[in-house]
Scaffold this motif. Structure first.
Motif, short mmCIF file in Angstrom:
data_model
loop_
_atom_site.label_atom_id
_atom_site.label_comp_id
_atom_site.label_asym_id
_atom_site.label_seq_id
_atom_site.Cartn_x
_atom_site.Cartn_y
_atom_site.Cartn_z
N GLN A 171 0.82 -1.22 0.00
CA GLN A 171 0.00 0.00 0.00
C GLN A 171 0.85 1.27 0.00
O GLN A 171 0.37 2.35 0.32
N CYS A 247 -5.68 -4.55 -0.63
CA CYS A 247 -5.29 -3.28 -1.25
C CYS A 247 -6.43 -2.70 -2.08
O CYS A 247 -7.06 -3.42 -2.87
N PRO A 281 -8.09 4.16 2.42
CA PRO A 281 -6.78 4.32 1.78
C PRO A 281 -6.13 5.67 2.04
O PRO A 281 -4.92 5.82 1.88
#
Length: 421
Positions: A171, A247, A281
């Motif tokens: 990530q 992810c 995220p």
């Protein structure tokens, strides 16, 4: 002559080949020693030259006893390390004191300088690594390796491996929220994707998992691993998420699995259990392991304490906790410290802030090997940010926080003994 006296003389005959020899004592207390960090480098250097040494646990802050010769004396002078030349009789007296059952001390023989690897990108990063800084300052040699070397089985060449500030989850450090338009972030992501493709992987996350498993095998096979900051929790998360896509699209080109939290396998981790992954995220956090956003500590009261162990019965954690103080200044990082509720019961928490239920310094065994996790980024930079200048260790030659790193570097040199417990 007592049996103890005879055994000490026999020991020194092996150590020095002469009962008339002198020795170099490097004190490591808080008053005498002018440069604690370079003292480790001197000891490592002496071992490299084929000499043996003794680590005097809990004696004057964890002092070192070296074979005396002109070259070692000169090296101490050049590097600014305080030392004393002592006679055989004086050394014998010190070892007699250490051997006393009433003293929480032990003399551990150091035999061979471990070969060191630092897992780090070959390109310049917009942050520094504390281990690389202190190894360089202490003049302890190391090789820089990265994914290609790990996947080519080059870890077998080393006894000691450090994991640089790294994201093993694919990530990209969770920097997306704050730095996705920064040139360095764009370039870093591009380079990582290029390397993954070169190594035969479709995604960076898949490549990092393969690297994580090789590192796991290195430890299981008998290696020693030391990790700091985000390399700690991201390594365990990578192992726990094997076969699971955690992810989001901006990281690997497709969405994560909707129910990935339920598929995490905590049996595969080294340290952590029952943690919850951060799905957002844009949030600069991997999981509930890290205490950075849960801390209730002001900077002026941010300290953690080292545990005290029995030097004669528990020499390993005693070695790893050698210092001239039991209280260490706190410092932050992407992963500052670890929530005690997420740590498995078979781990040693060697340093912690009990008031906030956070662990800072953890040690464990995996297979035939061992590992240490150390929370935070830089022991002498409280809140190191991306792009900040590196710490000049010449200004902190007696840093207790950096001493913990060097304890781990020197630890694999210790002669293996049968466990007493």
């Amino acid at each position: 002559m007592s049996i103890l006296k005879k055994s000490l003389i026999a020991l020194f005959l092996i150590f020095s080949h002469s009962i008339y020899a002198s020795f170099i004592l490097i004190p490591m207390d808080d008053i005498t020693q002018t440069n604690h960090l370079k003292a480790y480098g001197i000891t490592y250097w002496s071992l490299q030259k084929g000499n043996t040494a003794k680590w005097l646990l809990n004696y004057e802050g964890g002092s070192f006893l070296l074979e005396d010769n002109e070259a070692t004396r000169n090296e101490c002078k050049i590097r600014g390390v305080t030392f004393h030349v002592i006679s055989f009789a004086e050394a014998t007296k010190i070892l007699e004191e250490i051997s006393s059952p009433s003293k929480n001390m032990e003399a551990v023989t150091l035999e061979k300088a471990p070969k060191i690897a630092v897992y780090s990108p070959k390109t310049n990063m917009p942050w520094d690594d504390a281990v690389t800084l202190v190894l360089t300052y202490a003049e302890i040699p190391f090789d820089v390796i990265y994914d290609e070397e790990v996947l080519e089985e080059k870890l077998v060449l080393y006894e000691w491996l450090h994991l640089h500030h790294e994201d093993f989850t694919g990530q990209f450090g969770k920097f997306y929220g704050a730095y996705r338009t920064a040139p360095w972030y764009i370039e870093q992501k591009k380079e990582a994707e290029k390397l993954a493709k070169k190594l035969g992987f479709k995604k960076v996350s898949e490549e990092k998992l393969a690297v994580s498993k090789k590192i796991r095998d290195f430890v299981v096979g008998g290696g020693f691993m030391f990790a700091m900051c985000s390399a700690t929790d991201s390594f365990d998360i990578s192992l726990a998420a094997e076969g699971v896509d955690i992810c989001e699209t901006m990281f690997d080109g497709d969405p994560s699995e909707m129910d990935y939290q339920q598929k995490i396998d905590f049996n595969k981790t080294f340290v952590f259990k029952d943690f919850t992954l951060v799905r957002n995220p844009a949030e600069y956090e991997f999981s509930s392991i890290d205490m950075t956003q849960k801390r209730k500590i002001t900077r002026t009261s941010d300290y953690f304490s080292l545990q005290e162990y029995s030097a004669k019965w528990d020499p390993i954690p005693t070695m790893l906790c050698q210092n001239h103080t039991q209280i260490i200044k706190g410092f932050m990082g992407q992963t500052t410290s670890f929530d005690r509720e997420t740590i498995k019961s078979n781990l040693l928490v060697m340093g912690e802030n009990k008031s906030n239920r956070e662990a800072r310094y953890i040690h464990g065994v995996k297979g035939k090997g061992m590992f240490t996790f150390y929370g935070g980024h830089d022991p002498e930079d409280y809140q190191h940010k991306v792009g900040d200048p590196k710490t000049e260790l010449a200004l902190h030659p007696n840093s207790p926080g950096y001493r913990l790193i060097l304890n781990n570097v020197l630890f694999p040199a210790a002669k293996k003994k049968n466990q007493k417990t």
